[in-house]
Design an enzyme around this catalytic site. Structure first.
Site, PDB file in Angstrom:
ATOM      1  CE1 TYR B  70      -4.165   1.889   0.872  1.00  0.00           C
ATOM      2  CE2 TYR B  70      -2.755   3.195   1.903  1.00  0.00           C
ATOM      3  CZ  TYR B  70      -3.920   2.834   1.353  1.00  0.00           C
ATOM      4  OH  TYR B  70      -4.891   3.894   1.452  1.00  0.00           O
ATOM      5  CG  PHE B 122      -9.488  17.097 -24.285  1.00  0.00           C
ATOM      6  CD1 PHE B 122      -9.630  16.640 -25.396  1.00  0.00           C
ATOM      7  CD2 PHE B 122      -9.363  16.132 -23.113  1.00  0.00           C
ATOM      8  CE1 PHE B 122      -9.866  15.412 -25.869  1.00  0.00           C
ATOM      9  CE2 PHE B 122      -9.600  14.617 -23.302  1.00  0.00           C
ATOM     10  CZ  PHE B 122     -10.091  14.432 -24.486  1.00  0.00           C
ATOM     11  CB  THR B 123     -14.218  16.356 -23.152  1.00  0.00           C
ATOM     12  OG1 THR B 123     -13.147  15.477 -23.490  1.00  0.00           O
ATOM     13  CG2 THR B 123     -14.799  16.656 -24.722  1.00  0.00           C
ATOM     14  CG  ASP B 213      -2.656  17.501 -21.620  1.00  0.00           C
ATOM     15  OD1 ASP B 213      -2.362  16.347 -21.490  1.00  0.00           O
ATOM     16  OD2 ASP B 213      -4.187  17.486 -21.891  1.00  0.00           O
ATOM     17  CE  LYS B 256      -5.543   9.728 -23.910  1.00  0.00           C
ATOM     18  NZ  LYS B 256      -6.230  10.080 -22.691  1.00  0.00           N
ATOM     19  NE  ARG B 380     -14.014  14.297 -29.380  1.00  0.00           N
ATOM     20  CZ  ARG B 380     -13.930  14.003 -27.998  1.00  0.00           C
ATOM     21  NH1 ARG B 380     -12.680  13.717 -27.832  1.00  0.00           N
ATOM     22  NH2 ARG B 380     -15.036  13.591 -27.372  1.00  0.00           N
ATOM     23  CG  PHE B 447     -18.580  13.330 -26.059  1.00  0.00           C
ATOM     24  CD1 PHE B 447     -18.287  14.635 -25.078  1.00  0.00           C
ATOM     25  CD2 PHE B 447     -17.775  12.461 -26.017  1.00  0.00           C
ATOM     26  CE1 PHE B 447     -17.226  14.469 -24.385  1.00  0.00           C
ATOM     27  CE2 PHE B 447     -16.476  12.524 -25.073  1.00  0.00           C
ATOM     28  CZ  PHE B 447     -16.316  13.433 -24.379  1.00  0.00           C
TER      29      PHE B 447
END
Lengths: 482, 492
Positions: B70, B122-123, B213, B256, B380, B447
């Site tokens: 942990y 970005f969303t 980002d 990503k 998009r 969306f």
């Protein structure tokens, strides 16, 4: 055969790193006497928590390999969903990355500032989540727990009378929901009886107050119901589980416990509108509702793990392991909470160190001592975790009990490891009058026990001993014993 | 020499083949939203490149070294070291995925009433900024909103826009600039180092932080190497380090660039900020040495970092996206140019001129593409852009796109041929593609879970007649595509 053995054999091992006492001493100082800050590599036996520390089975690893990592609608999600539905019986199942995320999402929907959320006892992250919404987390542990009655089989129960008083004395709307944690982790892992769940449900349903269970250790609780509640002796674990959850409107689950997984959790509810709101909210912080921040792999391990956790052979073995450690400690005079739960042994540090007042954190002192002695990592469940510092006086507002939890990871350690733990306690017991208390040097506002820095409070006699070298120190121990 | 994969295949996952009728039913059941399809009904899944990568044997070996303690798991220290080594941020807080890091940084830095500039929204990022009481302000260069512009660095920040925002609201109201690498909503468009450098100088002079980002920062670094003068001799790792050096911290979705299926982190330089981040992190994500990740997943991400900075990996990765773009253009389909690093964006507005933006052309095209070939893409456009909070009207973005996102190391170029063919078929049948009505609309990030129904034929405006090849000037006849007939055979 009377001997209860592990209903499995070992398929993969992980070497343990051994350290010397003087190394551990310096690690402790470096970590500010906070065991959460010690790198796991420097721990010999890690009993910090049973959360996320389980050994997966070959079936779980196999499922992990076939996982579908698609972002939306992954096959792994549907297997996960059907496993949860078949065991718990709720219509909507929403995965989350772990239990505290489930808490946050549910409370955000249910709880408004100023409201009161009663529980048999809130655990640390649960309390923090409720309080961060400006609401009050109210503990209503049963009388048997408050009076340390070791004869009570279900000391994890909620106090029905006090709950009734609370509901009668407040306006409707003051209590948005109630939560039962099974087993009751903050009360030494004591179980909750079916009767208690049923009565709580009755009380709440009459007033139309939603009722949830924190199901982290649902299988262990069901097993103890089977053993201790007469009417359930002949019932299967899965039918007991179904009945438990038939009394509530939904549950939260950290699958890192009785999901026998290393990460993951879920929320399950019946209410369609509530489910829709949670799904919308979870996308922002957790992930799309068919993965909730978990990889396909983790969904698979949980789906299989939940099924393994309700196997009676497994639960019987788990209990035998806990009992072995419990009896071993009792035999050498260590004050432990009775009866033992399945997931952890709780040592009463206040009783073990009568010379350390609660404000000097006897639990934290014992945890540090255990680490120094044998590299064992445990967790304080007392004032460091549940107390508060009074901002005006700087004094500690103490927790009701000063416990140290030896949590037992699922399927990880053998009986020999537990013998080693018992020996460490034996050594500490011999020189227990020398153990020092601790004080806070630095602390965060929320969940302070994770990152706090402590320092020892040196009493006169202790500082004399600390100046001696190790060999003389040991001689002093012997002198005391004589 | 053509670029082949710098790896061979070690484990495979069978795909289910389906026919057109089956898919027609499946998309109806999924309310014409590709997010709601079951993945087993999908043949080639180009919904996202997020968390869908194939891990290497090296990463799988790391998975077996998971230390599930942990606190203080050894995998955390490996991850911390890898981030420090390649990204240069001293403090590393793991999170269960990128939005976990966004959640923490937004709560930490934004006060109600603040403005958060960024190079296009970005969303999830914008949702977190709004939840923390901030207002997003788009400061990307105008070219980014023009699908036809071939500006090489459409992800650049327009310094004038940023300055005028700061002049208007005061620098105290601008806690940080969110600087996204390979801007997703613009079509995976990179920024240039020159731009970052000048923006950083300005921000430092104003005391405004830059939070990178870094999700697709390696792909951005690859574009800098290939396109920006003076960087062709730099290694990807050097460029990455230089990018990060101009920023104060980063949010990262490891799903990503870093070739893993789950995980992310927050990288910071300021120790006080890090300590506060740990407090939030513990409450929302997990203790700061695991942040909601299993030990094995931290190890896989640390190893993914090492692999992802290799140039041959990025050559193949971005090369495959460009391969798909070329095949699609051969069919005469209009796409956003220049092609970005992770996806091909089809210009649905240009492809379906008979649908108004209120009829959700991109959503309609994504649904039609699934029916044609079993390929799953993502809308998009206006659905993703959501509604304006004050007026309650749709936000009408300038671009109405369908994103074909290529997962890393998963599909072969033969799969890409099928995708291109499917898009070509949609172009052929575009007159028959009808628009959609939204029948269920979630309040936030609609969306993901919105539901739609087909607009009955009569209501749809009379479609313009047009044939393949007229939309894009540079198109060639499909008969040139040697795979077309074979693929047609297989899909029928």
């Amino acid at each position: 055969m009377k001997t209860i053995i592990e209903p499995f054999r070992i398929k993969a091992v992980e070497p343990i790193h051994l350290t010397t006492k003087s190394e551990r001493n310096s690690f402790l100082i470096k970590a500010g006497f906070n065991l959460f800050q010690i790198p796991a590599q420097n721990v010999t036996i890690d009993l910090l928590t049973d959360s996320g520390t389980a050994a997966l089975s070959n079936e779980q690893w196999a499922a992990l390999m076939r996982a579908d990592e698609s972002y939306a609608g992954a096959a792994s999600f549907y297997r996960f969903e059907s496993a949860v539905r078949s065991i718990f019986g709720f219509r909507h199942v929403m995965p989350v990355h772990q239990g505290r995320a489930a808490e946050r999402l549910l409370f955000q929907q249910m709880v408004r500032p100023g409201q009161i959320v009663p529980s048999n006892t809130h655990f640390d992250t649960t309390r923090a989540n409720i309080e961060s919404l400006g609401a009050n987390a109210l503990d209503l542990p049963c009388q048997a727990w408050r009076e340390s009655d070791s004869e009570e089989h279900f000391a994890g129960n909620i106090d029905i009378e006090r709950l009734k008083q609370l509901l009668d004395s407040t306006d409707s709307g003051a209590v948005p929901m109630a939560l039962l944690t099974v087993t009751n982790n903050a009360c030494a892992g004591q179980p909750v009886s079916m009767q208690n769940i049923r009565e709580t449900s009755k009380l709440l349903r009459r007033r139309q107050i939603p009722f949830f269970i924190d199901a982290a250790r649902f299988a262990e609780n069901a097993f103890l119901i089977q053993q201790r509640e007469a009417a359930y002796a002949d019932r299967s674990i899965s039918s007991i589980v179904s009945e438990m959850f038939s009394y509530v409107d939904g549950c939260l689950m950290s699958c890192k416990k009785d999901g026998i997984a290393n990460i993951g959790g879920f929320i399950a509810v019946n209410d369609d509108a509530l489910a829709d709101r949670i799904k919308e909210e979870m996308i922002v912080t957790e992930g799309f509702p068919t993965y909730g921040g978990l990889s396909g792999r983790e969904l698979e391990t949980i789906a299989v793990g939940l099924g393994e956790a309700i196997q009676e052979d497994y639960l019987r073995y788990r209990q035998a392991a806990a009992q072995f450690l419990h009896f071993g400690l009792r035999k050498i005079g260590v004050p432990v909470v009775c009866p033992p739960s399945l997931h952890a042994i709780y040592v009463d540090a206040a009783a073990m160190f009568p010379h350390i007042p609660a404000s000097q954190l006897p639990g934290q002192a014992l945890a540090c001592e255990l680490y120094r002695e044998a590299g064992i990592r445990s967790c304080e469940i007392g004032t460091a975790m549940f107390g508060k510092t009074d901002h005006e006086t700087g004094e500690q507002i103490c927790a009701p009990k000063e416990l140290v939890r030896l949590a037992l990871p699922r399927r990880v350690y053998t009986q020999s490891h537990y013998e080693y733990v018992i020996e460490a306690f034996k050594n500490i017991t011999k020189r227990r009058h020398l153990v020092q208390g601790l004080r806070f040097k630095a602390q965060a506002q929320k969940l302070r026990h994770f990152t706090a820095v402590f320092e020892p409070i040196e009493s006169e006699i202790v500082s004399i001993f600390c100046q001696l070298d190790v060999e003389k120190y040991l001689t002093a121990d012997l002198a005391y014993e004589i | 020499m053509p670029v082949a994969e710098p790896y061979k295949i070690k484990m495979v996952e069978p795909l289910m083949m389906s026919n057109r009728d089956y898919r027609k039913k499946a998309i109806k059941n999924a309310h014409y939203n590709t997010f709601l399809l079951q993945s087993q009904d999908v043949y080639i899944d180009l919904l996202t490149d997020s968390g869908t990568a194939a891990m290497s044997e090296y990463q799988w070996a790391g998975m077996m070294l998971g230390d599930e303690a942990y606190a203080g798991s050894k995998n955390f220290y490996v991850l911390e070291e890898a981030v420090q080594k390649y990204y240069g941020y001293e403090f590393v807080l793991p999170t269960h995925q990128g939005r976990g890091a966004e959640h923490i940084i937004s709560k930490l830095l934004i006060k109600p009433g603040d403005y958060v500039p960024g190079n296009m929204y970005f969303t999830t990022t914008r949702a977190h900024q709004e939840l923390a009481g901030g207002t997003f302000v788009d400061v990307i260069i105008d070219e980014a909103h023009d699908a036809m512009s071939v500006h090489p660095f459409k992800g650049n920040v327009d310094l004038e826009k940023l300055q005028s925002l700061v002049d208007r609201v005061g620098k105290e109201r601008v806690p940080y600039l969110n600087f996204q690498a390979c801007v997703n909503m613009a079509g995976g468009q990179p920024f240039s180092l020159a731009n970052l450098k000048s923006v950083s100088a300005y921000c430092r002079s104003q005391g405004i932080k830059i939070i990178l980002d870094a999700t697709r920062c390696l792909e951005n670094a690859w574009f800098i190497k290939k396109k920006e003068p003076g960087y062709d001799c730099h290694s990807i790792a050097q460029i990455l380090m230089e990018i990060c050096s101009y920023t104060d911290g980063c949010t990262m979705s490891g799903k990503k660039d870093l070739l893993v299926n789950i995980g992310g982190f927050l990288g910071l330089r300021d120790s006080q900020l890090y300590e506060k981040a740990c407090e939030f992190g513990t409450l929302f994500e997990g203790l700061h040495t695991y942040g909601g990740m299993a030990g094995r997943d931290m190890e896989a991400m640390a190893r993914g970092i090492e692999e992802a900075v290799k140039e041959e990996h990025l050559d193949q990765r971005i090369g495959q996206v460009h391969y798909l773009a070329d095949r699609i253009q051969e069919y005469g389909v209009p796409i956003v140019l220049p092609v970005g690093g992770h996806a091909v964006y089809i210009d649905a507005a240009a492809m379906l001129p008979h649908l108004s933006q209120d009829q959700f052309p991109a959503q309609s095209l994504a649904a039609a593409l699934y029916v044609e070939t079993g390929v799953r893409a993502m809308e998009r456009g206006v659905v993703s852009a959501g509604r304006d909070k004050t007026s309650g009207e749709h936000n009408y973005p300038k671009l109405e796109l369908v994103r074909l996102t290529v997962p890393r190391r998963v599909y072969t170029n033969s799969h890409m041929d099928v995708v291109a063919y499917g898009v070509g078929e949609c172009l052929e049948r575009r007159n028959k593609i009808s628009g959609l009505n939204m029948t269920f609309e979630p309040e936030n990030m609609r969306f993901f879970q919105a539901r739609f129904d087909l607009i009955s034929k009569k209501k749809t405006e009379k479609p313009q007649t047009g044939v393949r090849g007229q939309i894009c000037g540079n198109s060639q006849s499909t008969t040139n595509n040697r795979y077309a007939d074979q693929i047609k055979e297989r899909l029928r």
